[in-house]
Design a protein around this motif. Structure first.
Motif, PDB file in Angstrom:
ATOM      1  N   GLN A 166     -17.791  30.521 -47.527  1.00  0.00           N
ATOM      2  CA  GLN A 166     -17.877  31.965 -47.631  1.00  0.00           C
ATOM      3  C   GLN A 166     -19.305  32.564 -47.065  1.00  0.00           C
ATOM      4  O   GLN A 166     -19.198  33.710 -46.197  1.00  0.00           O
TER       5      GLN A 166
ATOM      6  N   HIS B   3     -14.461  27.158 -43.344  1.00  0.00           N
ATOM      7  CA  HIS B   3     -15.831  27.319 -43.330  1.00  0.00           C
ATOM      8  C   HIS B   3     -16.190  27.942 -44.829  1.00  0.00           C
ATOM      9  O   HIS B   3     -15.211  28.606 -45.419  1.00  0.00           O
TER      10      HIS B   3
ATOM     11  N   TRP C 186     -14.048  36.516 -35.000  1.00  0.00           N
ATOM     12  CA  TRP C 186     -14.200  36.015 -36.337  1.00  0.00           C
ATOM     13  C   TRP C 186     -13.192  35.256 -36.842  1.00  0.00           C
ATOM     14  O   TRP C 186     -12.012  36.055 -37.055  1.00  0.00           O
ATOM     15  N   TYR C 187     -13.491  34.119 -37.399  1.00  0.00           N
ATOM     16  CA  TYR C 187     -12.262  33.117 -38.088  1.00  0.00           C
ATOM     17  C   TYR C 187     -12.208  33.640 -39.416  1.00  0.00           C
ATOM     18  O   TYR C 187     -11.165  33.163 -40.025  1.00  0.00           O
ATOM     19  N   ASN C 188     -13.000  34.376 -40.093  1.00  0.00           N
ATOM     20  CA  ASN C 188     -12.923  34.750 -41.487  1.00  0.00           C
ATOM     21  C   ASN C 188     -11.701  35.766 -41.652  1.00  0.00           C
ATOM     22  O   ASN C 188     -11.024  35.751 -42.733  1.00  0.00           O
ATOM     23  N   THR C 189     -11.467  36.383 -40.544  1.00  0.00           N
ATOM     24  CA  THR C 189     -10.160  37.347 -40.735  1.00  0.00           C
ATOM     25  C   THR C 189      -8.991  37.166 -39.851  1.00  0.00           C
ATOM     26  O   THR C 189      -8.013  37.301 -39.895  1.00  0.00           O
TER      27      THR C 189
ATOM     28  N   LYS D  19     -19.200  33.364 -43.097  1.00  0.00           N
ATOM     29  CA  LYS D  19     -18.208  34.368 -42.606  1.00  0.00           C
ATOM     30  C   LYS D  19     -18.476  35.158 -41.470  1.00  0.00           C
ATOM     31  O   LYS D  19     -17.662  35.547 -40.626  1.00  0.00           O
TER      32      LYS D  19
END
Ligand code: SF4
Ligand code: SF4
Length: 171
Positions: free
Chosen positions: A103, A101, A72-75, A106
């Motif tokens: 929200q 990206h 996951w690139y969100n974290t 995510k």
């Protein structure tokens, strides 16, 4: 002509020096830490990367006949721990910096690799094929067919490798 005027004219003649990105190419430093790439043929689903990831960005799940490796690139904080600790070199940071990206993306803005299980040629147990890099390291200098060895589960592989090693040492 004053110094200032000279600089102004020189800069006007040179044209704009700002980066044309996103309408053109941009400079990418060689050591930039960008998106991750997972080579499914080298990944053994050992979960080391999942364990060492400080931000919980990697999850490995088991599905029917395969492991799914998701990042996951969100974290992800692009620390490089996963690449550093991966025993097979299957996971690598690339210089692809396109990680921005929305929200609501995510959970979908991810990198996914599917590691398929195979059936042991001998005992028919399902297993994840071994990494070629690891096999080469383990059997370095021993006369053994690694392509053949890959077809066996870890237990059968151990027995076959032991028999071959025994024969090899006797000659
Ligand atoms: S990418 Fe490397 S550390 Fe992660 S599960 Fe695959 S082999 Fe193990
Ligand atoms: S680069 Fe760091 S934060 Fe990102 S997935 Fe790898 S270990 Fe996790």
């Amino acid at each position: 002509m004053s110094g200032f005027l000279k600089i102004a004219i020189r800069n006007l003649l040179k044209g704009p020096t700002t980066d044309p990105y996103p309408f053109g190419d941009t400079f990418i430093p060689q050591k930039l830490r960008g998106k991750l790439k997972v080579d499914a043929s080298e990944c053994t689903a050992c979960r080391t990367c999942e364990e060492v990831c400080p931000s919980g960005a990697i999850k490995i799940t088991k599905n029917e006949g395969a492991y799914v490796h998701t990042t996951w690139y969100n974290t992800c904080c692009f620390c490089g721990n996963c690449e550093f600790f991966c025993p097979t070199g299957a996971i690598k940071l690339t210089t692809d910096f396109h990680t921005a990206h929305f929200q609501d993306e995510k959970y979908s803005f991810v990198t996914v690799a599917v590691i398929k299980e195979t059936e042991c040629k001998n005992c028919k147990t399902k297993f994840v094929p071994p990494s070629e890099a690891l096999l080469k390291r383990a059997y370095n200098g021993i006369d053994i067919d690694l392509d053949e060895l890959k077809l066996y589960c870890p237990e059968c592989r151990k027995k076959i490798a032991f028999e071959r090693l025994h024969l090899w040492l006797r000659h």
